[in-house]
Design an enzyme around this catalytic site. Sequence first.
Site, PDB file in Angstrom:
ATOM      1  N   LYS A 184      37.001  24.596  39.651  1.00 29.33           N
ATOM      2  CA  LYS A 184      37.753  25.054  38.725  1.00 29.33           C
ATOM      3  C   LYS A 184      38.315  26.004  38.961  1.00 29.33           C
ATOM      4  O   LYS A 184      37.912  27.007  37.968  1.00 29.33           O
ATOM      5  CB  LYS A 184      37.468  24.023  37.640  1.00 29.33           C
ATOM      6  CG  LYS A 184      39.041  23.356  36.716  1.00 29.33           C
ATOM      7  CD  LYS A 184      40.113  24.176  37.100  1.00 29.33           C
ATOM      8  CE  LYS A 184      39.997  24.876  35.656  1.00 29.33           C
ATOM      9  NZ  LYS A 184      41.678  25.977  35.559  1.00 29.33           N
ATOM     10  N   GLU A 260      29.551  35.355  33.510  1.00 29.38           N
ATOM     11  CA  GLU A 260      30.184  36.963  33.624  1.00 29.38           C
ATOM     12  C   GLU A 260      31.520  36.676  32.574  1.00 29.38           C
ATOM     13  O   GLU A 260      32.700  36.061  33.123  1.00 29.38           O
ATOM     14  CB  GLU A 260      30.249  37.133  35.073  1.00 29.38           C
ATOM     15  CG  GLU A 260      29.671  37.145  36.670  1.00 29.38           C
ATOM     16  CD  GLU A 260      29.124  37.743  37.312  1.00 29.38           C
ATOM     17  OE1 GLU A 260      28.602  36.620  37.920  1.00 29.38           O
ATOM     18  OE2 GLU A 260      30.469  37.392  37.523  1.00 29.38           O
ATOM     19  N   CYS A 294      37.060  42.945  35.201  1.00 29.47           N
ATOM     20  CA  CYS A 294      35.978  43.130  34.314  1.00 29.47           C
ATOM     21  C   CYS A 294      35.419  43.620  34.515  1.00 29.47           C
ATOM     22  O   CYS A 294      34.815  44.683  33.197  1.00 29.47           O
ATOM     23  CB  CYS A 294      35.279  41.780  34.407  1.00 29.47           C
ATOM     24  SG  CYS A 294      34.502  41.382  36.050  1.00 29.47           S
ATOM     25  N   GLU A 396      39.144  44.038  24.668  1.00 26.85           N
ATOM     26  CA  GLU A 396      38.999  44.135  26.023  1.00 26.85           C
ATOM     27  C   GLU A 396      40.719  43.794  26.210  1.00 26.85           C
ATOM     28  O   GLU A 396      41.454  43.353  26.096  1.00 26.85           O
ATOM     29  CB  GLU A 396      38.986  42.999  26.880  1.00 26.85           C
ATOM     30  CG  GLU A 396      38.932  42.973  28.237  1.00 26.85           C
ATOM     31  CD  GLU A 396      38.369  42.033  28.829  1.00 26.85           C
ATOM     32  OE1 GLU A 396      38.673  40.882  28.893  1.00 26.85           O
ATOM     33  OE2 GLU A 396      37.525  42.134  29.749  1.00 26.85           O
TER      34      GLU A 396
HETATM   35  P1  NAD Z   1      40.139  32.950  30.625  1.00 28.03           P
HETATM   36  O1  NAD Z   1      38.882  32.164  29.982  1.00 28.03           O
HETATM   37  O2  NAD Z   1      40.976  32.438  30.624  1.00 28.03           O
HETATM   38  O3  NAD Z   1      39.445  31.998  32.710  1.00 28.03           O
HETATM   39  C1  NAD Z   1      38.991  31.531  33.359  1.00 28.03           C
HETATM   40  C2  NAD Z   1      38.653  30.267  33.550  1.00 28.03           C
HETATM   41  O4  NAD Z   1      38.677  29.053  32.731  1.00 28.03           O
HETATM   42  C3  NAD Z   1      40.289  29.543  33.696  1.00 28.03           C
HETATM   43  O5  NAD Z   1      39.795  29.024  35.079  1.00 28.03           O
HETATM   44  C4  NAD Z   1      40.643  28.340  32.853  1.00 28.03           C
HETATM   45  O6  NAD Z   1      41.413  27.280  33.558  1.00 28.03           O
HETATM   46  C5  NAD Z   1      38.796  28.111  32.267  1.00 28.03           C
HETATM   47  N1  NAD Z   1      39.136  27.381  30.999  1.00 28.03           N
HETATM   48  C6  NAD Z   1      39.675  28.003  29.493  1.00 28.03           C
HETATM   49  N2  NAD Z   1      39.539  27.222  28.490  1.00 28.03           N
HETATM   50  C7  NAD Z   1      38.101  26.468  29.370  1.00 28.03           C
HETATM   51  C8  NAD Z   1      37.148  25.328  28.337  1.00 28.03           C
HETATM   52  N3  NAD Z   1      37.712  25.013  27.402  1.00 28.03           N
HETATM   53  N4  NAD Z   1      36.456  25.067  29.212  1.00 28.03           N
HETATM   54  C9  NAD Z   1      36.282  24.950  30.426  1.00 28.03           C
HETATM   55  N5  NAD Z   1      37.343  25.971  31.338  1.00 28.03           N
HETATM   56  C10 NAD Z   1      38.173  26.481  30.871  1.00 28.03           C
HETATM   57  O7  NAD Z   1      39.854  33.651  31.788  1.00 28.03           O
HETATM   58  P2  NAD Z   1      41.195  34.525  32.911  1.00 28.03           P
HETATM   59  O8  NAD Z   1      42.610  35.209  31.798  1.00 28.03           O
HETATM   60  O9  NAD Z   1      41.107  33.101  33.934  1.00 28.03           O
HETATM   61  O10 NAD Z   1      40.058  35.906  33.655  1.00 28.03           O
HETATM   62  C11 NAD Z   1      40.310  37.075  32.285  1.00 28.03           C
HETATM   63  C12 NAD Z   1      39.077  37.261  32.088  1.00 28.03           C
HETATM   64  O11 NAD Z   1      37.591  37.411  32.837  1.00 28.03           O
HETATM   65  C13 NAD Z   1      38.798  38.873  31.606  1.00 28.03           C
HETATM   66  O12 NAD Z   1      38.294  38.598  29.822  1.00 28.03           O
HETATM   67  C14 NAD Z   1      37.472  39.238  32.604  1.00 28.03           C
HETATM   68  O13 NAD Z   1      36.518  40.379  31.918  1.00 28.03           O
HETATM   69  C15 NAD Z   1      36.903  38.225  32.645  1.00 28.03           C
HETATM   70  N6  NAD Z   1      36.102  38.511  33.741  1.00 28.03           N
HETATM   71  C16 NAD Z   1      34.264  38.398  33.809  1.00 28.03           C
HETATM   72  C17 NAD Z   1      34.040  39.190  34.938  1.00 28.03           C
HETATM   73  C18 NAD Z   1      33.063  39.383  35.336  1.00 28.03           C
HETATM   74  O14 NAD Z   1      32.083  39.739  35.913  1.00 28.03           O
HETATM   75  N7  NAD Z   1      31.591  40.018  34.012  1.00 28.03           N
HETATM   76  C19 NAD Z   1      34.458  38.626  36.342  1.00 28.03           C
HETATM   77  C20 NAD Z   1      36.121  38.640  35.802  1.00 28.03           C
HETATM   78  C21 NAD Z   1      36.829  38.190  35.141  1.00 28.03           C
HETATM   79  O1  6OD Z   2      31.610  41.850  42.475  1.00 25.93           O
HETATM   80  C1  6OD Z   2      30.998  41.259  42.474  1.00 25.93           C
HETATM   81  O2  6OD Z   2      30.265  39.948  42.501  1.00 25.93           O
HETATM   82  C2  6OD Z   2      31.916  40.751  41.181  1.00 25.93           C
HETATM   83  N1  6OD Z   2      31.484  39.805  40.267  1.00 25.93           N
HETATM   84  C3  6OD Z   2      32.746  41.093  40.304  1.00 25.93           C
HETATM   85  C4  6OD Z   2      33.444  41.474  39.553  1.00 25.93           C
HETATM   86  C5  6OD Z   2      34.880  41.677  39.577  1.00 25.93           C
HETATM   87  C6  6OD Z   2      35.038  41.791  37.506  1.00 25.93           C
HETATM   88  O3  6OD Z   2      36.440  41.619  38.061  1.00 25.93           O
END
Ligand code: NAD
Ligand code: 6OD
Length: 492
Positions: A184, A260, A294, A396
């Site tokens: 998804k 993550e 992130c 964040e």
């Molecule tokens: P988000 O949590 O809003 O959405 C991520 C995904 O989850 C989307 O596909 C969304 O449709 C889905 N989703 C939302 N609510 C849900 C539910 N109740 N059940 C199932 N699926 C659901 O995140 P975003 O805005 O797309 O991405 C930004 C965030 O992601 C930031 O907080 C960032 O730090 C984090 N992020 C973390 C990492 C990491 O490796 N730690 C990497 C990239 C992004």
């Molecule tokens: O490099 C990766 O494997 C990874 N998970 C990066 C995450 C980036 C966050 O925005």
Amino acid sequence: MLQQPILPEHGLFIDGAYVPATSGRMFEKISPVSGSVIAKVHEAGREDVDRAVRAAKAALSGPWGKMTVVERAGLLQDLSRAINDRFDDFLEAEIADTGKPRSLARMVDIPRGGANFATFADMIKNLGAEFFETATPDGGRAINYGVHRPKGVIAVISPWNLPLLLMTWKVGPAMACGNTVVVKPSEITPHTATLLGEVMNAVGIPKGVYNVIHGFGPNSAGEFLTQHPLVDGITFTGETRTGEAIMKQAAVGLRDISFELGGKNAAIVFADADLDKAVAGTMQSAFSNCGQVCLGTERVYVERSVYGEFVSRLKKGAEGLVLGGPDTPGVSMGPLVSEEHRDKVLSYYRLAEEEGATVVTGGGVPQFGDERDGGFFIQPTIWTGLPDTSPIIREEIFGPCCHIRPFDSEEEVIALANDSDYGLCSAIWTENLSRAHRVAPQIEVGLVWVNSWFLRDLRTAFGGSKKSGIGREGGEHSLEFYTERANICVKL
Ligand code: NAD
Ligand code: 6OD
């Protein structure tokens, strides 16, 4: 079949075919660069999700489940090559969805799409087994050896900031381990996940192994998927709050999770750092991908004797960034991904001023007087002077911004870096090797970079502490999550 990377209408990809959603609902994909609609996307309803999960379940006992590890690894190597053969199509799809500079997607996002399959194909082929000889009570012997079975159907829920990279970072190891997946992707970035379906078919991945359902989170495809009883494991990248919701959904049926999540990452610049490198590295960690990483730096701590110089050099760097669309000449920073996200980041820009921050540079929306004014651009922003308790320091923001604060001692800066609910990563800038080794393990995060940032080796553990995640992926850690281990004990 897809005809082109930028699809005017996205179906779901279920059991090896593109199909319309039976929900009858569609949503719009908006370009971050122009604000105009570039695609319509079918929104999966509960029935569509059920079809996708059942296709994935059935595929486990089809040709995919019967393949040897070597055959499966070979197919994944083919897949990696096929992604590279379609490099330009993935590139067009990714920049249309995200608006990021073409050069960035070309260097980072798309190459990782292929590498995420090739790396884990190699790893699974070379995976050894544990072995123990045991003395038995009758004076004889038994041998024990471990085997890895696929976990089953894996739900992959991915975000919009690095769509192909982060989705395949999960799909690669999941498939290498013999699982099937239902993906998804973020509703904001549907293109590359859809396009990957076509490549799966082209290389002969059996139908049902890779499925894509489009839609939103709550009360939509994401929630329906994580609630589905035939899903065996959930791997999620996204916001910490979303992780909490998914964890509740995963509790029913006790499904395994790997998360993550968000970060509020600190960069630490010691006076003995190579300041050119520290400024260049912080420019990258704070502003690349328009701050939507992130692992990005939103808190910068600089030793007092070089603080003034660092602030003025970072300001100069930020003011030199060229904002524009993917192909704007000299572009170094694209727009934020959506209007909604820009509103969120701008609310923090306003709050910083209300809290008394000194705005070193930026703080608003740029006015170009050309077609870029239709996009979701925002100024790279630097603040100083906020108290450590401010939401700007603690929450964040996920935009191109950072706060810089001076420090006086190693002990103080370790405490400052650790004073956070998050624990994803940190970057330390110093030329003193002993200091680097002394400080790095004391930072409560999953990843520490010394004199670098976002340098990745896919065999290493990746993940966050505290509210930044649960579990680790990468290398053997991915294989651990995506398989079930069993011990076979043989009395000789
Ligand atoms: P988000 O949590 O809003 O959405 C991520 C995904 O989850 C989307 O596909 C969304 O449709 C889905 N989703 C939302 N609510 C849900 C539910 N109740 N059940 C199932 N699926 C659901 O995140 P975003 O805005 O797309 O991405 C930004 C965030 O992601 C930031 O907080 C960032 O730090 C984090 N992020 C973390 C990492 C990491 O490796 N730690 C990497 C990239 C992004
Ligand atoms: O490099 C990766 O494997 C990874 N998970 C990066 C995450 C980036 C966050 O925005």
